[in-house]
Design an enzyme around this catalytic site. Structure first.
Site, PDB file in Angstrom:
ATOM      1  N   ASP A  36      10.256 -25.906-104.553  1.00 23.73           N
ATOM      2  CA  ASP A  36      11.681 -26.221-104.702  1.00 23.73           C
ATOM      3  C   ASP A  36      12.073 -26.406-106.163  1.00 23.73           C
ATOM      4  O   ASP A  36      13.190 -26.079-106.570  1.00 23.73           O
ATOM      5  CB  ASP A  36      12.021 -27.502-103.937  1.00 23.73           C
ATOM      6  CG  ASP A  36      12.194 -27.271-102.453  1.00 23.73           C
ATOM      7  OD1 ASP A  36      12.046 -26.110-102.010  1.00 23.73           O
ATOM      8  OD2 ASP A  36      12.470 -28.240-101.722  1.00 23.73           O
ATOM      9  N   THR A  60       8.024 -40.836-115.701  1.00 21.32           N
ATOM     10  CA  THR A  60       8.608 -41.797-114.761  1.00 21.32           C
ATOM     11  C   THR A  60       9.924 -41.282-114.175  1.00 21.32           C
ATOM     12  O   THR A  60      10.570 -41.992-113.415  1.00 21.32           O
ATOM     13  CB  THR A  60       8.882 -43.143-115.457  1.00 21.32           C
ATOM     14  OG1 THR A  60       9.786 -42.929-116.555  1.00 21.32           O
ATOM     15  CG2 THR A  60       7.595 -43.763-115.974  1.00 21.32           C
ATOM     16  N   ASP A 111      11.988 -34.035-119.850  1.00 26.62           N
ATOM     17  CA  ASP A 111      11.442 -32.916-119.090  1.00 26.62           C
ATOM     18  C   ASP A 111      12.343 -31.702-119.149  1.00 26.62           C
ATOM     19  O   ASP A 111      13.527 -31.782-119.487  1.00 26.62           O
ATOM     20  CB  ASP A 111      11.220 -33.316-117.625  1.00 26.62           C
ATOM     21  CG  ASP A 111      12.437 -33.967-116.987  1.00 26.62           C
ATOM     22  OD1 ASP A 111      13.547 -33.440-117.165  1.00 26.62           O
ATOM     23  OD2 ASP A 111      12.293 -35.007-116.328  1.00 26.62           O
ATOM     24  N   ASP A 129      19.672 -44.524-120.498  1.00 22.79           N
ATOM     25  CA  ASP A 129      18.618 -43.647-120.990  1.00 22.79           C
ATOM     26  C   ASP A 129      19.129 -42.240-121.299  1.00 22.79           C
ATOM     27  O   ASP A 129      18.668 -41.602-122.247  1.00 22.79           O
ATOM     28  CB  ASP A 129      17.484 -43.571-119.960  1.00 22.79           C
ATOM     29  CG  ASP A 129      16.553 -44.768-120.045  1.00 22.79           C
ATOM     30  OD1 ASP A 129      16.724 -45.597-120.956  1.00 22.79           O
ATOM     31  OD2 ASP A 129      15.651 -44.880-119.193  1.00 22.79           O
ATOM     32  N   TYR A 148      11.914 -37.263-113.241  1.00 22.25           N
ATOM     33  CA  TYR A 148      11.892 -36.206-112.231  1.00 22.25           C
ATOM     34  C   TYR A 148      10.471 -35.894-111.780  1.00 22.25           C
ATOM     35  O   TYR A 148      10.199 -35.690-110.592  1.00 22.25           O
ATOM     36  CB  TYR A 148      12.555 -34.951-112.818  1.00 22.25           C
ATOM     37  CG  TYR A 148      13.031 -33.930-111.822  1.00 22.25           C
ATOM     38  CD1 TYR A 148      12.650 -33.965-110.481  1.00 22.25           C
ATOM     39  CD2 TYR A 148      13.897 -32.913-112.224  1.00 22.25           C
ATOM     40  CE1 TYR A 148      13.109 -33.023-109.589  1.00 22.25           C
ATOM     41  CE2 TYR A 148      14.366 -31.963-111.330  1.00 22.25           C
ATOM     42  CZ  TYR A 148      13.956 -32.018-110.011  1.00 22.25           C
ATOM     43  OH  TYR A 148      14.412 -31.074-109.125  1.00 22.25           O
TER      44      TYR A 148
END
Length: 309
Positions: A168, A179, A139, A69, A181
């Site tokens: 964090d 799906t 992301d 991916d 991080y």
């Protein structure tokens, strides 16, 4: 370069020689041209033409991503300004975007040049990261550096401030990236058919503590606050800023930015169901049985037959 041109996008570290060899032999038989980034010329046969990396997508009719991916996301980003169909060839680990296994490549390439496939469109996030323009298909994340404090950032939507995060990590994801991080940080799984942007804090200490889902029309801005620790900025898992202490991340949803080739949408959906079962969405036994190769299903059926009397 004349004729139909395939641009090869290679996994940065894994041995791709076997797969490239299959594609090269097919291209020689069919009189097609292969191209690769100039910096990868030492990893491919001499018959593959090297081109400047930024020009690979523009000079190709289609891209072939060889890896997982991450490699596929790199191919999509490379073609974002001139979207081309991207065929993903799977090497090894679980992948949600790649579809073709190496033994199936010759038939897949036949179908690709015959335009016998469907296109799965993917949205991206067009981001301004501290003044740099970047693209994310999964992301963009602000991540704290261990031992140096927390990510502290304020949230604004369409110019209106709404609150702040102290956590964090702070992840802004597309439905495809939900799906990845974002999910690991506790965010929701979002259907790929949905148009949305998800902002999820990881291990929130104060401020906004849950995922927020925004419409594709809304512009999202995260401003680092003076109290924030230095943060790393990751785009699709790649670090582009190592220790940012000020600045902002703006994200805008862009439809149809990536074109993924699907040769068997139903089979791909079944494989994705199986992969999603690894994300704590267990399938029913009968559903799992349908995903087995035919010969294994037949063996299982024979075992379940009642013994003869």
């Amino acid at each position: 370069m004349a004729g139909y041109v395939f641009g090869l996008v290679l996994h940065p570290t894994r041995d791709v020689s076997e797969v490239v060899g299959i594609i090269d032999r097919w291209a020689v038989r069919h009189g097609k041209t292969l191209a690769v980034r100039a910096e990868d010329r030492h990893r491919v046969p001499s018959s593959v033409q090297p081109v400047p990396g930024p020009e690979l997508a523009a000079r190709s009719d289609a891209l072939i991503s060889i890896g997982g991916d991450g490699t596929m996301l790199g191919a999509l980003r490379a073609a974002v300004h001139d979207p081309k169909p991207v065929l993903g060839v799977h090497l090894g680990r679980v992948g949600f975007l790649v579809e073709v296994e190496p033994p199936d490549l010759p038939r897949a390439l036949d179908r690709l040049v015959a335009h016998d496939f469907t296109i799965e469109s993917h949205a991206c996030l067009a981001c301004d990261v501290c003044g740099d323009d970047v693209v994310a298909f999964n992301d963009v994340a602000l991540v704290r550096q261990p031992g140096l404090g927390f990510v502290t950032a304020s949230l604004a939507v369409d110019g209106q401030e709404y609150g702040y995060y102290r956590c964090d990590a702070l992840v802004v994801s597309t439905p495809t990236g939900s799906t990845a991080y974002s999910y690991a940080a506790g965010g929701p799984l979002v259907s790929p058919a949905t148009q949305a942007v998800v902002v999820t804090p990881s291990a929130p200490m104060s401020g906004i503590s849950r995922s927020v889902v925004f419409s594709p029309e809304e512009r999202i801005r995260l401003d680092l606050r003076p109290s924030s620790a230095p943060v790393a900025v990751e785009v699709d898992g790649l670090v582009i800023r190592d220790a940012a202490t000020e600045g902002a991340v703006e994200a805008r949803y862009v439809r149809d930015a990536g074109l993924v080739v699907r040769l068997d949408p139903r089979r791909y959906q079944e494989r994705s169901q199986l992969k999603l079962s690894l994300l704590d969405l267990p399938l029913l036994p009968d559903q799992l049985r349908e995903l087995l190769p035919e010969e294994l299903r037949e063996q299982l059926n024979r075992r379940e037959l009642a013994p003869p009397r």
